[in-house]
Design an enzyme around this catalytic site. Structure first.
Site, PDB file in Angstrom:
ATOM      1  N   GLU A 117       0.819  -1.215   0.000  1.00  0.00           N
ATOM      2  CA  GLU A 117       0.000   0.000   0.000  1.00  0.00           C
ATOM      3  C   GLU A 117       0.856   1.270   0.000  1.00  0.00           C
ATOM      4  O   GLU A 117       0.342   2.359   0.283  1.00  0.00           O
ATOM      5  CB  GLU A 117      -0.945   0.015   1.211  1.00  0.00           C
ATOM      6  CG  GLU A 117      -1.920  -1.143   1.285  1.00  0.00           C
ATOM      7  CD  GLU A 117      -2.933  -1.172   0.145  1.00  0.00           C
ATOM      8  OE1 GLU A 117      -2.959  -0.213  -0.654  1.00  0.00           O
ATOM      9  OE2 GLU A 117      -3.677  -2.158   0.056  1.00  0.00           O
ATOM     10  N   HIS A 141      -2.811   2.358   8.304  1.00  0.00           N
ATOM     11  CA  HIS A 141      -3.926   1.577   7.759  1.00  0.00           C
ATOM     12  C   HIS A 141      -4.075   0.316   8.593  1.00  0.00           C
ATOM     13  O   HIS A 141      -3.092  -0.377   8.874  1.00  0.00           O
ATOM     14  CB  HIS A 141      -3.656   1.202   6.301  1.00  0.00           C
ATOM     15  CG  HIS A 141      -4.599   0.173   5.760  1.00  0.00           C
ATOM     16  ND1 HIS A 141      -5.963   0.354   5.761  1.00  0.00           N
ATOM     17  CD2 HIS A 141      -4.386  -1.055   5.213  1.00  0.00           C
ATOM     18  CE1 HIS A 141      -6.546  -0.708   5.229  1.00  0.00           C
ATOM     19  NE2 HIS A 141      -5.612  -1.583   4.897  1.00  0.00           N
ATOM     20  N   HIS A 143      -7.238  -2.873  10.042  1.00  0.00           N
ATOM     21  CA  HIS A 143      -8.539  -3.507   9.856  1.00  0.00           C
ATOM     22  C   HIS A 143      -9.327  -3.432  11.165  1.00  0.00           C
ATOM     23  O   HIS A 143      -9.526  -4.438  11.852  1.00  0.00           O
ATOM     24  CB  HIS A 143      -8.348  -4.954   9.405  1.00  0.00           C
ATOM     25  CG  HIS A 143      -7.563  -5.090   8.142  1.00  0.00           C
ATOM     26  ND1 HIS A 143      -6.977  -6.276   7.735  1.00  0.00           N
ATOM     27  CD2 HIS A 143      -7.254  -4.174   7.179  1.00  0.00           C
ATOM     28  CE1 HIS A 143      -6.345  -6.083   6.587  1.00  0.00           C
ATOM     29  NE2 HIS A 143      -6.493  -4.817   6.233  1.00  0.00           N
ATOM     30  N   HIS A 212     -13.162  -3.483   4.364  1.00  0.00           N
ATOM     31  CA  HIS A 212     -11.713  -3.708   4.354  1.00  0.00           C
ATOM     32  C   HIS A 212     -11.025  -3.091   5.566  1.00  0.00           C
ATOM     33  O   HIS A 212     -10.384  -3.790   6.337  1.00  0.00           O
ATOM     34  CB  HIS A 212     -11.126  -3.147   3.055  1.00  0.00           C
ATOM     35  CG  HIS A 212      -9.650  -3.354   2.918  1.00  0.00           C
ATOM     36  ND1 HIS A 212      -9.033  -3.502   1.692  1.00  0.00           N
ATOM     37  CD2 HIS A 212      -8.641  -3.414   3.823  1.00  0.00           C
ATOM     38  CE1 HIS A 212      -7.730  -3.672   1.867  1.00  0.00           C
ATOM     39  NE2 HIS A 212      -7.469  -3.614   3.159  1.00  0.00           N
TER      40      HIS A 212
END
EC number: 4.1.2.19
Length: 274
Positions: A117, A141, A143, A212
């Site tokens: 990413e 980032h 989850h 996501h």
């Protein structure tokens, strides 16, 4: 020789990745984290650097990030293992003078590479530098379980989602008055999702990827972790509330306005108007 693994930035990455794993936000190789550094941060540790740093071209030039060092998590690496072997799971990279690629100065041993990413991270750093006059240095980032769950049951609209999170916990409007940006579902690890995320990062420090995860931005590792943690706590409360037949009372629009005035923040107008 100073040991780079004892530096504030490596230790900070160890703590943030470990905390995120313990929260249950980063199963297996899920999640990624990047911190923008200054040359002065890494200068004392040159003796730790690779003798022949690998060079990796970027898929698109990043001239605003030219000559900028970052510490990043690696592709396919597990957050739970960062504390066990920082050099295998983290890396320090430095963008070259024209922003066309970067060298891996330290870490990412055994031919490892930065997170898949990285396009989304670099593009988001680019936008947050502009949006905050260079104040924001972290992109995270993960989850976050309950935020993901809500993307299945709430309308995936910035105003709607933001308003629900604000009502879920009083501190949310104070912590993220700019609201939560939301993308449509997109294939991860591509320039396209990176560009879409960065576009939302122009306006929001939090961006949801439905089904996501979430992207967060902030000036420090603690601030960025705390931003996501605050939104996730509200999402957890909302999941419980929705499972108990829904809200019978909540924070009103007038009360949200008063909250913003008390703490000197300007709430996202579209969310306040609902």
């Amino acid at each position: 020789m100073q040991n780079i693994t004892q530096s504030w930035f490596v230790q900070g990455m160890i703590k943030a990745t470990t905390d995120a794993w313990l929260k249950g936000w980063d199963e297996r190789n899920g999640g990624n984290l990047t911190l923008r550094l200054d040359d002065a941060d890494i200068a004392p540790y040159h003796d730790n650097f690779h003798q022949q740093p690998r060079y990796i071209p970027l898929s698109q030039p990043m001239p605003l990030l030219a000559n900028t060092p970052f510490i990043v998590t690696g592709s396919g690496k597990f957050f739970r293992n960062v504390q066990l072997d920082p050099a295998a799971n983290l890396g320090i990279v430095k963008v070259d003078s024209d922003g066309a690629g970067y060298h891996i100065l330290w870490g990412l041993t055994n031919e490892a590479v930065p997170t898949s990413e990285l396009p989304a991270h670099f593009l988001s750093h680019f936008e947050r530098i502009k949006a905050t006059n260079g104040k924001d240095r972290v992109i995270m980032h993960c989850h976050a379980t309950n935020l993901i769950a809500l993307t299945y049951v709430l309308e995936n609209d910035t105003a709607v989602f933001t308003r629900q999170l604000w009502e879920g916990s009083t501190e949310c409007l104070v912590v993220f008055p700019d609201g939560v940006g939301i993308l449509p579902w997109m294939v991860p690890g591509t320039d396209e999702i990176g560009q879409a995320t960065a576009q939302e990062m122009q306006k929001h420090s939090l961006v949801l990827w439905p089904f996501h995860g979430v992207f967060g931005s902030g000036p420090t590792l603690d601030e960025t972790f705390g931003l996501i943690d605050t939104a996730e706590k509200s999402a957890q409360i909302l999941v419980k509330v929705y499972s108990m037949s829904g809200m019978k009372q909540t924070i009103s629009r007038e009360e949200l306005i008063a909250l913003g005035q008390r703490f000197g923040v300007t709430p996202l107008a579209s969310a306040l108007a609902l």
